[in-house]
Design an enzyme around this catalytic site. Structure first.
Site, short mmCIF file in Angstrom:
data_model
loop_
_atom_site.label_atom_id
_atom_site.label_comp_id
_atom_site.label_asym_id
_atom_site.label_seq_id
_atom_site.Cartn_x
_atom_site.Cartn_y
_atom_site.Cartn_z
N ARG A 111 0.82 -1.22 0.09
CA ARG A 111 0.06 0.05 -0.06
C ARG A 111 0.83 1.26 0.07
O ARG A 111 2.02 1.23 0.79
CB ARG A 111 -0.82 -0.03 1.31
N THR A 423 -9.63 0.85 -9.03
CA THR A 423 -9.18 -0.62 -8.15
C THR A 423 -9.43 -1.62 -9.28
O THR A 423 -10.22 -1.48 -9.94
CB THR A 423 -9.91 -0.54 -7.00
N THR A 441 -4.66 -0.61 -6.68
CA THR A 441 -5.38 0.76 -6.63
C THR A 441 -4.58 1.77 -7.07
O THR A 441 -3.47 1.89 -6.82
CB THR A 441 -6.33 0.65 -5.36
N ASN A 443 -6.62 4.22 -6.52
CA ASN A 443 -8.04 4.95 -5.94
C ASN A 443 -9.07 5.19 -6.68
O ASN A 443 -9.81 4.54 -6.93
CB ASN A 443 -7.35 6.28 -4.78
N SER A 494 -7.65 1.15 3.86
CA SER A 494 -8.18 0.68 2.57
C SER A 494 -9.26 -0.18 2.90
O SER A 494 -9.44 -0.64 3.98
CB SER A 494 -7.16 -0.23 1.95
N SER A 495 -10.05 -0.59 1.82
CA SER A 495 -11.21 -1.53 1.94
C SER A 495 -10.78 -2.74 1.23
O SER A 495 -11.61 -3.68 0.92
CB SER A 495 -12.55 -0.92 1.10
N GLY A 517 -14.04 0.60 -3.91
CA GLY A 517 -14.31 1.42 -2.74
C GLY A 517 -14.67 0.65 -1.58
O GLY A 517 -14.29 -0.57 -1.56
#
Ligand code: GLY
Length: 618
Positions: A111, A423, A441, A443, A494-495, A517
Site C-alpha cells: 500500500r 481499483t 488501486t 484510488n 483501505s477496503s 471502494g
C-alpha cells in the site's frame, strides 16, 4: 425505487451448474489452472506465463503489470496494493527445490505510504481537491516494489518473462471497452467543469480521454510505459525508485505542488505479514489485515451473520409454512457445509440480516481501523466470537436499530457515495494448487489524474483514503476516525479484501476479491457467500445483484434486479425492507468481483460482467 412485478430469482436460473458451451461469456472452467482479471488481455498474460512454467505468483505479477497498461483508469505502477498468497504442499516442495523456505500463506502489503512531509493537518488548510487531484494527492507508489518482491521471493521465471506480456500490450495498445469509456467520460466531465485540468493533466486528457472524445474501439498505445516496464525488467526495483523513472516522478509531483521527495521513494517498504485468518461457514478464510479494513470488516460481518441467520425465524415462519414446495424468495440451495436457510439470497429476510451485519462492521471500520504500524487496531477483539456474539444479540428480525447501536460509536449521517473506478482485483490458481488473490488501486478513476508523461503512467490519489479533514467524509462517503489521520510513512486505510477460502483439508476452494471502494467489502463478501453459503457456481456467485450498506450514510443500496416482487408470495423486497425501517435506494454497482472456485475437480473462473473482464486458463 421502482417495484417491478418480476420474479427476480429467475436471474439465478441461467447458468447454475452448467459447463462447456453454455457457460456465460465472462466465465470459464479449466482442468489445471485459471486466471480471472477484469480485462481479458491481462487474464491471458497470466495464462501465457503459467504455460511457460510460471507459478501462480509469476502469473499474478504478469497480470498486474499488464493491468497497469490495459486498465490505466484502475491500477498500475503509480499505485499500490495487497497480495494474499497460499502455497499448496506441492507448491512448498517446489519452493524448497528452488532453495527457498516459504510459509504456507503470506500477505504482502505494498500500500502507498504518505510522503514524510505530510502530517495530520496537511490537508486541513488545502483546497478541496488537494487530496484527490494533482501532486499533493499522491502517496509513495508501492506496486513495483510489491510485485517485484513477490516475484523475487516466490516466482519461478525470470523478470523479463513476467514483464514481457505487459511490454507487448503497451506497445501494441489496448482497445477502449465500455468500462474504460464510461470511466473516461466521467473523468472528462470533471475536466469540463475544471478546464485548467486539460493542460495540467495533459497526458490523461489527451492520451486517455482523447480530449473527451474517447469511444469504444479506440486503440490506446503507450510506448512510454513500455519503456518504463523495459527498464524495470532490466534493472528491477531500483529502476523505479532510483533511476530516471524516479527522477521524472519526483519532478512531476513537485511541479504540481506535491511534496514527495527522492528520499521518500527510497524509504518505501513492502511488508510481509500473516494473512488475517478466520473461520466461517465451515471454511478457513485468509484475507488482508490492516491497513486494509476489508478483512476485519468481512470477518466481523460474517461472524454476526452466521449467528443471526441461526436465530428463530418467527416473523417468516407462517410464510414459510404456506410455501410448500418452496418457491420464489423461499427457494434456497443449501451448500454442503453452507447455510441451510428456509429462504433465498434475494429474500427480504436474508437481505435484512446481511445489511444489519454489515452496518456493525462498517460502524467499527469507521471507529477503529487504521495503519497498525502507527495506531492500535483491536483486530482480535473486533473479530472475536465474544464481540460478534454481543452485536448479534442486538439484532431485531423485523426492524433496524438506531444508528448509534451499530458497532461502538455515536451516530453520524453522511450523504455522498461515489463510484470507485480506480481499483482492480485479480485471482490466480496454478496447476500445483497455489493461489493468489491480489487487489491493487490508484484510488479514484485515473487516480490523481497526474501522469508521469515520459513513462506513461498515472499517479495514485491514495492520500484521499486518509482522514484528510477531521470529521469529514472522503470521496467514498466514508467518515473515518483520527486513527486514520496522515503521518509520515503511514499507509491510508483501505477496503481492499483479497481473499482465499480453504476447505476442511486446507485445499483452496475459492479465490476472490473486488474493486469498488467500500463496496469491495460488500461485493467480495456477497459473492463468497453465494459460493460457500448457497453453493452457486462461480459465475452465478459473481453475477447476481448485490446490496451495499456502509452504516453511514444510513441507506441500503440495491443493484438492479432486487426491485422485484416475489411471484410466490406477492412479497416485495423493497416493501419489506422499508417496513423493517431501512431507507432503500438504487445503486449502479456493488463491486466488481473476480472469482475462481473449485468444483468437481475443475477450476471455475468468472470475471464480473459489471466490468467486462474475461478469465483464462487451461
Ligand atoms: N482506494 C480504495 C481502497 O483502497 O479501498
Amino acid at each position: 425505487m421502482r417495484t417491478l412485478p418480476l420474479l427476480a430469482l429467475a436471474l439465478f436460473g441461467g447458468f447454475t451448474g452448467c459447463a462447456g458451451p453454455s457457460l456465460p461469456p465472462f466465465a470459464g472452467s479449466y482442468q489445471h489452472a485459471a486466471v480471472a482479471a477484469d480485462h481479458e488481455v491481462a487474464s491471458r498474460a497470466g495464462l501465457e506465463v503459467l504455460k511457460k512454467g510460471g507459478n501462480a505468483v509469476d502469473a499474478a505479477v504478469a497480470v498486474s503489470f499488464t493491468l497497469s497498461v490495459v486498465r490505466p483508469e484502475s491500477c498500475g505502477i503509480g499505485g499500490g496494493g495487497f497480495m494474499v498468497i497460499r502455497f499448496s504442499e506441492a507448491g512448498v516442495a517446489d519452493q524448497r527445490r528452488l532453495g527457498r523456505s516459504v510459509p504456507r500463506q503470506v500477505a504482502l502489503n505494498y500500500r502507498e505510504m504518505a510522503p514524510w512531509a505530510v502530517g495530520p493537518d496537511f490537508y486541513e488548510k488545502e483546497d478541496r481537491f488537494a487530496s484527490t487531484h494533482g501532486g499533493k494527492a499522491v502517496g509513495i507508489p508501492g506496486t513495483v516494489a510489491g510485485l517485484l518482491t513477490a516475484h523475487e521471493k516466490f516466482g519461478r521465471l525470470d523478470r523479463a518473462a513476467v514483464l514481457a506480456p505487459a511490454i507487448r500490450a503497451a506497445e501494441k495498445g489496448f482497445v477502449a471497452d465500455e468500462s474504460f469509456v464510461s470511466a473516461a467520460k466521467e473523468t472528462a466531465a470533471d475536466f469540463e467543469k475544471n478546464p485548467a485540468w486539460k493542460e495540467r493533466f495533459r497526458f490523461v486528457w489527451e492520451r486517455m480521454l482523447r480530449k473527451g472524445k474517447i469511444k469504444i474501439g479506440d486503440v490506446i498505445t503507450n510506448p512510454e510505459q513500455a519503456s518504463a516496464l523495459r527498464l524495470i525488467a532490466e534493472q528491477g526495483t531500483a529502476a523505479f525508485y532510483q533511476g530516471p523513472i524516479a527522477q521524472a516522478m519526483i519532478e512531476t509531483v513537485r511541479r504540481d505542488g506535491g511534496v514527495m521527495t527522492h528520499d521518500d521513494l527510497l524509504r518505501f517498504r513492502v511488508a510481509s505479514v500473516e494473512p488475517l485468518t478466520f473461520q466461517a461457514f465451515g471454511r478457513t478464510f485468509l484475507t488482508m489485515p490492516p491497513p486494509s479494513s476489508g478483512g476485519v470488516a468481512m470477518a466481523e460481518a460474517m461472524g454476526i451473520l452466521g449467528l443471526i441467520l441461526e436465530q428463530p425465524l418467527r416473523e417468516t415462519q407462517e410464510k414459510i409454512e404456506k410455501n410448500n414446495p418452496p418457491r420464489g424468495f423461499f427457494e434456497a440451495i443449501a451448500a454442503p457445509g453452507g447455510m441451510a436457510l428456509p429462504y433465498g439470497p434475494m429474500s427480504p429476510w436474508y437481505c435484512h440480516r446481511l445489511t444489519e451485519a454489515l452496518k456493525h462492521a462498517f460502524a467499527d471500520r469507521a471507529e477503529w481501523l487504521g495503519d497498525p504500524d502507527f495506531v492500535d487496531v483491536p483486530v482480535a477483539r473486533l473479530v472475536s466470537k465474544e464481540y460478534t456474539g454481543l452485536l448479534a444479540r442486538r439484532f431485531q428480525p423485523e426492524r433496524t436499530l438506531p444508528l448509534d447501536q451499530y458497532g461502538t460509536r455515536e451516530s453520524r449521517t453522511l450523504t455522498s457515495l461515489s463510484e470507485d473506478l480506480g481499483t482492480s482485483h485479480l485471482s490466480v490458481v496454478d496447476a500445483a494448487g497455489n493461489a493468489v488473490a491480489c487487489t491493487e488501486t490508484i484510488n479514484l478513476g485515473f487516480g490523481s489524474c497526474l501522469a508521469v508523461d515520459a513513462f506513461g503512467f498515472i499517479l495514485n490519489n491514495q492520500m484521499d483514503d486518509f482522514t484528510t479533514r477531521r470529521g469529514q467524509a472522503n470521496a467514498f462517503g466514508l467518515k473515518q476516525s483520527d486513527r486514520n489521520l496522515p503521518a509520515p510513512g503511514k499507509r491510508p486505510l483501505s477496503s481492499m479484501t483479497p481473499t482465499i477460502v480453504l476447505g476442511e483439508r486446507g485445499e483452496v476452494e475459492v479465490v476472490a476479491g473486488a474493486s469498488g471502494g467500500p463496496r469491495i467489502i460488500t461485493g467480495t463478501m456477497q459473492a463468497i457467500l453465494q459460493r460457500v453459503g448457497f453453493g452457486r457456481a462461480a459465475w452465478d456467485a459473481v453475477q447476481p445483484p448485490r446490496l451495499h450498506h456502509q452504516w453511514s450514510p444510513n441507506v441500503v443500496r440495491l443493484e438492479r434486479g432486487f426491485d422485484a416482487v416475489d411471484g410466490a408470495t406477492g412479497v416485495s423486497l423493497v416493501g419489506e425492507l422499508q417496513r423493517f425501517g431501512h431507507r432503500v435506494e438504487p445503486i449502479s454497482g456493488v463491486g466488481v468481483v473476480q472469482m475462481i472456485a473449485r468444483e468437481r475437480g475443475e477450476w471455475q473462473a468468472a470475471s464480473d460482467p459489471r466490468k467486462g473482464g474475461k478469465p483464462a486458463g487451461y
